[in-house]
Design an enzyme around this catalytic site. Structure first.
Site, PDB file in Angstrom:
ATOM      1  N   LYS A  33       7.823  58.832  65.612  1.00 12.68           N
ATOM      2  CA  LYS A  33       9.150  58.684  65.791  1.00 12.68           C
ATOM      3  C   LYS A  33       9.481  58.251  64.083  1.00 12.68           C
ATOM      4  CE  LYS A  33      11.198  54.616  66.823  1.00 12.68           C
ATOM      5  NZ  LYS A  33      12.535  54.258  65.954  1.00 12.68           N
ATOM      6  N   MET A  62      18.092  58.425  65.190  1.00  9.46           N
ATOM      7  CA  MET A  62      19.301  58.377  64.512  1.00  9.46           C
ATOM      8  C   MET A  62      20.555  57.312  65.123  1.00  9.46           C
ATOM      9  SD  MET A  62      19.040  60.052  61.540  1.00  9.46           S
ATOM     10  CE  MET A  62      17.438  59.358  61.199  1.00  9.46           C
ATOM     11  N   LYS A  63      20.328  57.094  66.297  1.00  7.03           N
ATOM     12  CA  LYS A  63      21.522  56.406  67.193  1.00  7.03           C
ATOM     13  C   LYS A  63      22.743  56.835  66.568  1.00  7.03           C
ATOM     14  CE  LYS A  63      18.341  52.504  68.158  1.00  7.03           C
ATOM     15  NZ  LYS A  63      17.161  52.783  67.344  1.00  7.03           N
ATOM     16  N   LEU A  64      22.977  58.069  66.811  1.00  9.48           N
ATOM     17  CA  LEU A  64      24.344  58.472  66.210  1.00  9.48           C
ATOM     18  C   LEU A  64      25.461  58.084  67.132  1.00  9.48           C
ATOM     19  CD1 LEU A  64      23.598  62.087  65.363  1.00  9.48           C
ATOM     20  CD2 LEU A  64      23.740  60.470  63.991  1.00  9.48           C
ATOM     21  N   ARG A 179       3.798  46.581  74.069  1.00 11.64           N
ATOM     22  CA  ARG A 179       2.953  45.512  73.254  1.00 11.64           C
ATOM     23  C   ARG A 179       1.555  45.495  74.030  1.00 11.64           C
ATOM     24  NH1 ARG A 179       5.329  46.535  69.644  1.00 11.64           N
ATOM     25  NH2 ARG A 179       6.566  44.842  68.265  1.00 11.64           N
TER      26      ARG A 179
HETATM   27  O1  C5P Z   1       7.034  47.672  65.918  1.00 16.26           O
HETATM   28  P1  C5P Z   1       7.749  48.082  67.368  1.00 16.26           P
HETATM   29  O2  C5P Z   1       6.556  48.608  68.128  1.00 16.26           O
HETATM   30  O3  C5P Z   1       8.446  46.794  67.742  1.00 16.26           O
HETATM   31  O4  C5P Z   1       8.493  49.190  67.045  1.00 16.26           O
HETATM   32  C1  C5P Z   1       9.255  49.701  67.848  1.00 16.26           C
HETATM   33  C2  C5P Z   1      10.326  50.791  67.221  1.00 16.26           C
HETATM   34  O5  C5P Z   1      11.282  51.284  68.352  1.00 16.26           O
HETATM   35  C3  C5P Z   1      11.199  50.515  66.141  1.00 16.26           C
HETATM   36  O6  C5P Z   1      11.004  51.729  65.358  1.00 16.26           O
HETATM   37  C4  C5P Z   1      12.430  50.223  66.581  1.00 16.26           C
HETATM   38  O7  C5P Z   1      13.453  50.453  65.765  1.00 16.26           O
HETATM   39  C5  C5P Z   1      12.775  51.029  67.922  1.00 16.26           C
HETATM   40  N1  C5P Z   1      13.647  50.604  68.765  1.00 16.26           N
HETATM   41  C6  C5P Z   1      13.281  49.282  69.437  1.00 16.26           C
HETATM   42  N2  C5P Z   1      14.132  48.985  70.275  1.00 16.26           N
HETATM   43  C7  C5P Z   1      15.232  49.847  70.962  1.00 16.26           C
HETATM   44  C8  C5P Z   1      15.381  51.152  70.269  1.00 16.26           C
HETATM   45  C9  C5P Z   1      14.543  51.647  69.172  1.00 16.26           C
HETATM   46  O8  C5P Z   1      12.453  48.412  69.316  1.00 16.26           O
HETATM   47  N3  C5P Z   1      16.074  49.704  71.686  1.00 16.26           N
END
Ligand code: C5P
Length: 230
Positions: A33, A62-64, A179
């Site tokens: 991503k 990009m969340k347009l 996680r």
């Molecule tokens: O480091 P981490 O595992 O928290 O990263 C999660 C990724 O998913 C980041 O790129 C974050 O911008 C993205 N993301 C998110 N929550 C959302 C949409 C996208 O954590 N609702």
């Protein structure tokens, strides 16, 4: 062979660091991503290089959000790169325009329901209608599917609820906020483990810091892959 249920978020500042990380991760990771944070650091060039030179799949986050005509034009331009996934906000007019822009291309349009960083007070400040966030997420997901979204982005804690919607049949659920047990949460609040997210109906999990910030990113990725394959 990579297991493409795992998407690694390349949240590093520039294309060079992104490429170095992808090279360290090697064959075990096949799906990356790339987000807004890397746009000015060569994100699109990196997307192309990873696809064309390394055979990787790309999710461009990009969340347009804009008027329909602009969304359609932006998506038409981006879809020429044959990205796998592209995100837009889940408002029906945005999703419909994005689908139009991606027609004839393989790029799948994923709709953001409600950003996982927002709570009810933020929605109040943004004049978003009353209601509990999970109910609003389900409603926005249903409307995005009706407007033609190929999938939605959701917190793992919303995955089961969205999977149960009749409109979600055959559509994708992609969950960040994942996680491994015992990993640092960072700023993520509504998390689940990789296996839980997939069991609850996610098709792909997006993992960033637990991999790229690890001392040994390749080992961290392998640990997640073995967890989801147990
Ligand atoms: O480091 P981490 O595992 O928290 O990263 C999660 C990724 O998913 C980041 O790129 C974050 O911008 C993205 N993301 C998110 N929550 C959302 C949409 C996208 O954590 N609702």
């Amino acid at each position: 062979m990579s297991d493409d249920r795992l998407i690694v978020a390349l949240d590093v500042p520039n294309a060079l660091e992104g490429l170095q990380l992808a090279e360290r991760l090697g064959d075990s990771v096949g799906f990356y991503k790339i987000g807004l944070g890397m746009l000015t650091g060569g994100g699109l060039a990196l997307a192309n290089e990873l696809m064309q030179e390394h055979g990787k799949r790309i999710f461009l986050d990009m969340k347009l959000f804009d008027i329909g005509a602009t969304i359609e034009a932006a998506v038409r331009g981006l879809a020429q790169f044959d990205l796998d996934f592209l995100t837009v906000h889940g408002d029906p007019h945005v999703v419909r325009a994005a689908r139009e822009g991606a027609s004839g291309r393989q790029t799948k349009i994923l709709a953001v329901t409600i950003l996982t960083s927002l709570d009810r007070a933020d929605l109040d400040a943004g004049l978003i209608k009353t209601g509990d966030i999970p109910d609003l997420v389900a409603e926005r997901a249903g409307r995005a599917f009706e407007a033609g979204a190929d999938g939605v982005i959701a917190s793992p804690q919303e995955a089961a609820m969205i999977r149960a919607l009749p409109e979600a049949k055959g559509r994708l659920i992609v969950t960040p906020g994942v996680r491994p047990a015992g990993a640092a949460l960072g700023d993520q609040k509504r998390v689940a483990t990789p296996a839980q997210a997939l069991n609850d109906g996610a098709d792909h999990i997006v993992v960033g810091r637990p991999i790229w910030a690890a001392k040994d990113p390749a080992q961290a990725a392998r640990d997640i892959l073995s967890e989801i394959n147990e």
